[in-house]
Scaffold this motif. Structure first.
Motif, mmCIF file in Angstrom:
data_model
loop_
_atom_site.group_PDB
_atom_site.id
_atom_site.type_symbol
_atom_site.label_atom_id
_atom_site.label_comp_id
_atom_site.label_asym_id
_atom_site.label_seq_id
_atom_site.Cartn_x
_atom_site.Cartn_y
_atom_site.Cartn_z
ATOM 1 N N ILE A 67 0.835 -1.203 0.000
ATOM 2 C CA ILE A 67 0.000 0.000 0.000
ATOM 3 C C ILE A 67 0.871 1.255 0.000
ATOM 4 O O ILE A 67 0.572 2.242 -0.690
ATOM 5 N N ASP A 68 1.964 1.219 0.750
ATOM 6 C CA ASP A 68 2.846 2.383 0.844
ATOM 7 C C ASP A 68 3.649 2.609 -0.440
ATOM 8 O O ASP A 68 3.900 3.762 -0.825
ATOM 9 N N GLU A 69 4.041 1.531 -1.105
ATOM 10 C CA GLU A 69 4.981 1.646 -2.216
ATOM 11 C C GLU A 69 4.322 1.745 -3.586
ATOM 12 O O GLU A 69 4.986 2.110 -4.565
ATOM 13 N N TYR A 70 3.049 1.411 -3.676
ATOM 14 C CA TYR A 70 2.364 1.420 -4.975
ATOM 15 C C TYR A 70 1.200 2.406 -4.955
ATOM 16 O O TYR A 70 0.645 2.721 -3.897
ATOM 17 N N ASP A 71 0.827 2.845 -6.143
ATOM 18 C CA ASP A 71 -0.306 3.763 -6.275
ATOM 19 C C ASP A 71 -1.640 3.038 -6.217
ATOM 20 O O ASP A 71 -2.678 3.651 -5.943
ATOM 21 N N ALA A 72 -1.621 1.744 -6.516
ATOM 22 C CA ALA A 72 -2.818 0.906 -6.393
ATOM 23 C C ALA A 72 -2.373 -0.538 -6.210
ATOM 24 O O ALA A 72 -1.311 -0.947 -6.707
ATOM 25 N N VAL A 73 -3.188 -1.305 -5.485
ATOM 26 C CA VAL A 73 -2.936 -2.729 -5.267
ATOM 27 C C VAL A 73 -4.203 -3.483 -5.677
ATOM 28 O O VAL A 73 -5.307 -3.110 -5.256
ATOM 29 N N VAL A 74 -4.029 -4.512 -6.507
ATOM 30 C CA VAL A 74 -5.163 -5.319 -6.949
ATOM 31 C C VAL A 74 -4.961 -6.752 -6.467
ATOM 32 O O VAL A 74 -3.952 -7.386 -6.787
ATOM 33 N N LEU A 75 -5.912 -7.263 -5.704
ATOM 34 C CA LEU A 75 -5.832 -8.614 -5.153
ATOM 35 C C LEU A 75 -6.613 -9.574 -6.047
ATOM 36 O O LEU A 75 -7.808 -9.395 -6.274
ATOM 37 N N VAL A 127 -6.838 -0.156 -2.611
ATOM 38 C CA VAL A 127 -6.903 -1.615 -2.757
ATOM 39 C C VAL A 127 -8.162 -2.030 -3.516
ATOM 40 O O VAL A 127 -9.284 -1.647 -3.150
ATOM 41 N N PHE A 128 -7.948 -2.840 -4.555
ATOM 42 C CA PHE A 128 -9.028 -3.354 -5.404
ATOM 43 C C PHE A 128 -8.979 -4.877 -5.387
ATOM 44 O O PHE A 128 -7.995 -5.476 -4.955
ATOM 45 N N VAL A 129 -10.033 -5.493 -5.883
ATOM 46 C CA VAL A 129 -10.104 -6.953 -5.897
ATOM 47 C C VAL A 129 -10.807 -7.414 -7.169
ATOM 48 O O VAL A 129 -11.692 -6.716 -7.689
ATOM 49 N N ALA A 130 -10.402 -8.583 -7.680
ATOM 50 C CA ALA A 130 -11.033 -9.108 -8.888
ATOM 51 C C ALA A 130 -10.927 -10.626 -8.899
ATOM 52 O O ALA A 130 -10.121 -11.227 -8.183
ATOM 53 N N GLY A 131 -11.755 -11.252 -9.733
ATOM 54 C CA GLY A 131 -11.702 -12.695 -9.928
ATOM 55 C C GLY A 131 -12.466 -13.462 -8.870
ATOM 56 O O GLY A 131 -13.391 -12.953 -8.238
ATOM 57 N N ASP A 132 -12.055 -14.709 -8.661
ATOM 58 C CA ASP A 132 -12.770 -15.592 -7.738
ATOM 59 C C ASP A 132 -12.771 -15.057 -6.308
ATOM 60 O O ASP A 132 -13.676 -15.346 -5.532
ATOM 61 N N GLY A 169 -11.016 -9.238 -14.501
ATOM 62 C CA GLY A 169 -9.745 -8.538 -14.565
ATOM 63 C C GLY A 169 -9.797 -7.318 -15.461
ATOM 64 O O GLY A 169 -9.271 -6.245 -15.120
ATOM 65 N N ARG A 170 -10.446 -7.443 -16.611
ATOM 66 C CA ARG A 170 -10.570 -6.318 -17.534
ATOM 67 C C ARG A 170 -11.406 -5.197 -16.920
ATOM 68 O O ARG A 170 -11.046 -4.014 -17.003
ATOM 69 N N ALA A 171 -12.525 -5.558 -16.302
ATOM 70 C CA ALA A 171 -13.397 -4.544 -15.710
ATOM 71 C C ALA A 171 -12.710 -3.856 -14.532
ATOM 72 O O ALA A 171 -12.806 -2.632 -14.356
ATOM 73 N N CYS A 172 -12.019 -4.635 -13.715
ATOM 74 C CA CYS A 172 -11.300 -4.065 -12.576
ATOM 75 C C CYS A 172 -10.196 -3.128 -13.044
ATOM 76 O O CYS A 172 -9.998 -2.047 -12.469
ATOM 77 N N ALA A 173 -9.476 -3.520 -14.096
ATOM 78 C CA ALA A 173 -8.396 -2.674 -14.620
ATOM 79 C C ALA A 173 -8.918 -1.310 -15.040
ATOM 80 O O ALA A 173 -8.269 -0.275 -14.808
ATOM 81 N N ALA A 174 -10.101 -1.283 -15.658
ATOM 82 C CA ALA A 174 -10.687 -0.004 -16.064
ATOM 83 C C ALA A 174 -10.981 0.873 -14.852
ATOM 84 O O ALA A 174 -10.757 2.095 -14.869
ATOM 85 N N GLU A 175 -11.474 0.260 -13.767
ATOM 86 C CA GLU A 175 -11.777 1.028 -12.548
ATOM 87 C C GLU A 175 -10.495 1.522 -11.885
ATOM 88 O O GLU A 175 -10.437 2.661 -11.385
ATOM 89 N N VAL A 176 -9.458 0.703 -11.878
ATOM 90 C CA VAL A 176 -8.168 1.122 -11.329
ATOM 91 C C VAL A 176 -7.596 2.275 -12.152
ATOM 92 O O VAL A 176 -7.090 3.271 -11.597
ATOM 93 N N ASP A 177 -7.687 2.155 -13.461
ATOM 94 C CA ASP A 177 -7.164 3.200 -14.346
ATOM 95 C C ASP A 177 -7.872 4.537 -14.099
ATOM 96 O O ASP A 177 -7.235 5.590 -14.027
ATOM 97 N N GLU A 178 -9.185 4.483 -13.944
ATOM 98 C CA GLU A 178 -9.940 5.711 -13.665
ATOM 99 C C GLU A 178 -9.546 6.292 -12.310
ATOM 100 O O GLU A 178 -9.445 7.519 -12.148
ATOM 101 N N TYR A 179 -9.326 5.435 -11.345
ATOM 102 C CA TYR A 179 -8.883 5.880 -10.015
ATOM 103 C C TYR A 179 -7.538 6.597 -10.105
ATOM 104 O O TYR A 179 -7.317 7.626 -9.444
#
Length: 496
Positions: free
Chosen positions: A236-244, A459-464, A479-489
């Motif tokens: 969380i400290d080192e990245y601009d976004a984290v996707v689990l 922090v975002f989450v995607a998949g199972d 994954g594709r839908a989550c990536a779009a939301e992360v990109d907008e963020y």
């Protein structure tokens, strides 16, 4: 349409299969492709419907999803395939699909369930057309690294390298973000690598895609367990976004007398993972796998994972194999309550069942049964299981149908290896706990409906891990839908 009358003139023809008694001699894929002309003819069967349900990805009437969750523009590339412009057809496919080489092999073809040709005949071979396009693209050298011309400077960590994690990474990297993927196993691929056996998806196919993504700028880090080896707060400290994208890897257990006392009971995911690791590391010569050789194998669970356990056990040289399914056998043909374009709830004979029939002379499945007791020998090794037959009964209070034991129907089966393939209950809890995430009643990570951002900033989450146990194609779609939301963020808008 490429050929307006193609659906009337040409019969469905899918890739042939090597005969069961031959293919069980190894762990190789066993569906050689059709030749170029035959595959183009299959493209001609597409009707280019005015309302193409094959692209829909809808849950119709509560019967399960029908149509492609990626919304692939299937009629377009089928028509282009028919006229022989393979490169342009592939370009249309790649607009919506990151990994056709995966879904073209392991997807159950939700698209074909929605194909209008299937209403009164056989659906178009959509999945194999897709696979032919991408594999021809690799063969022709059309699949080349697409390195972003501009980088945003934003850094994203993706935890987990299964279908959803790879899709998130692929999308965000092409957008220009700097993506690092963390994987706790020794190889990249997650479910694709260790949850799906080699005969359905040879692992050099995954390695080929990972190499391409590395050339495009994605960084992969293996043997790192986030939440154990690396604190969640560090990411969380080192990245601009984290996707689990850690999957739903908490297997459903079975109870009963003897369950905790017998050696020889394993979860299917452990059985399949150990087999693939040993196969890749040593061609099964290191002995670091759970062998079914000369054993009576009982598999609990009738889904794809159970079928994969059947095929793997037969390749080991098992003495017998029995698959136990709690529910009644599905009908052989659609019922009136299950019309097209709903997903067809019908019985199927998958590759493992075919192989069991060829080797042992009968279908391995027992329906309406469950394990009631596990019986050890004098050394504590499993030697048999006691099963009991079930019947459906409607609960007068709730109206729900439950499977209940039939008194006196117990039966003992010899069994030295029992594999539990009864599905998954959700993600393993340590990652959500490490990040301080809220979870729902099914233990999946909680977000707003149709969104991927968690209760923790960045922090975002995607998949199972987000939707529960599902299909590879749904992992890619998430994954594709989550990536779009992360990109907008990150950017304030998105072009994904």
């Amino acid at each position: 349409m490429g050929k307006a009358t193609g659906f009337m003139e040409f019969d469905r023809k899918t890739n042939p299969a090597i005969e069961p008694l031959e293919r069980i001699k190894n762990f190789n894929e066993f569906h050689p492709p059709l030749d170029r002309e035959a595959r183009q003819t299959q493209g001609a069967r597409c009707m280019n419907c005015g309302v193409p349900f094959c692209t829909a990805g809808l849950n119709i009437g509560g019967a399960g999803f029908s149509g492609c969750p990626l919304h692939n523009v299937i009629p377009e590339w089928n028509d282009i395939l028919y006229i022989g412009n393979w490169e342009h057809a592939l370009a249309r496919l790649r607009k919506t699909s990151n990994f056709p080489e995966f879904t073209g092999r392991v997807c159950p073809a939700l698209c074909e369930a929605g194909c209008t040709c299937g209403l009164n005949g056989d659906p178009v071979t959509v999945r194999k057309n897709e696979l032919a396009l991408i594999e021809n693209g690799y063969a022709q050298g059309w699949i080349k690294p697409m390195i972003p011309s501009t980088r945003t400077g934003m850094r994203v960590a993706v935890v987990g390298s299964g279908p959803s994690g790879l899709a998130v990474a692929d999308q965000l990297n092409h957008r220009g973000h700097l993506v690092t993927v963390y994987e706790r196993d020794d190889r990249i691929g997650g479910l694709l690598m260790y949850g799906i056996p080699n005969m359905k998806l040879e692992k050099h196919i995954i390695d080929r895609r990972v190499k391409l993504m590395e050339e495009e700028g994605v960084t992969f880090v293996t043997n790192v367990n986030v939440g154990v080896d690396i604190p969640a707060q560090k990411l969380i400290d080192e990245y601009d976004a984290v996707v689990l994208c850690c999957g739903a890897k908490n297997p459903r257990n079975l109870s009963g007398p003897g369950r905790d006392d017998c050696k020889g009971i394993y979860f299917a995911v452990d059985f399949l993972t150990a087999n693939t690791k040993s196969l890749l590391n040593s061609n099964l010569t290191d002995g670091k796998y759970i062998s079914a050789k000369d054993k009576n194998v009982v598999i609990v669970g009738g889904g794809d994972t159970g079928n994969d356990c059947i095929g793997t056990s037969i390749r080991h040289g098992c003495k017998s194999v029995t698959a136990i399914e709690m529910m009644p056998k599905s009908p052989d043909v659609r019922g009136e309550s299950n019309p097209w374009p709903q997903w067809p709830r019908v019985a199927k004979v998958d590759y493992g069942h075919e192989e069991a029939i060829a080797v042992f002379g009968h279908d391995p499945r027992l329906y309406q049964t469950t394990v009631k007791e596990y019986i050890p020998d004098e050394n504590g090794n499993l030697k048999a299981v006691k099963i009991v037959y079930l019947e459906p009964q409607v609960d007068p209070n709730t109206g729900r149908t439950n499977m209940v034991e039939i008194p006196g129907s117990e039966e003992e089966l010899p069994c030295e290896l029992l594999l539990i393939a009864a599905g998954f209950l959700g993600p393993q809890s340590y990652v959500p706990e490490a990040f301080g995430l809220e979870t729902d009643a099914r233990s999946n990570v909680k977000t707003a409906p149709d969104h991927y951002k968690t209760n923790v900033e960045k922090v975002f989450v995607a998949g199972d891990m987000h939707r529960g146990q599902s299909l590879v194609v749904w992992g890619v779609a998430e994954g594709r839908a989550c990536a779009a939301e992360v990109d907008e963020y990150l950017m304030g808008y998105t072009s994904l």
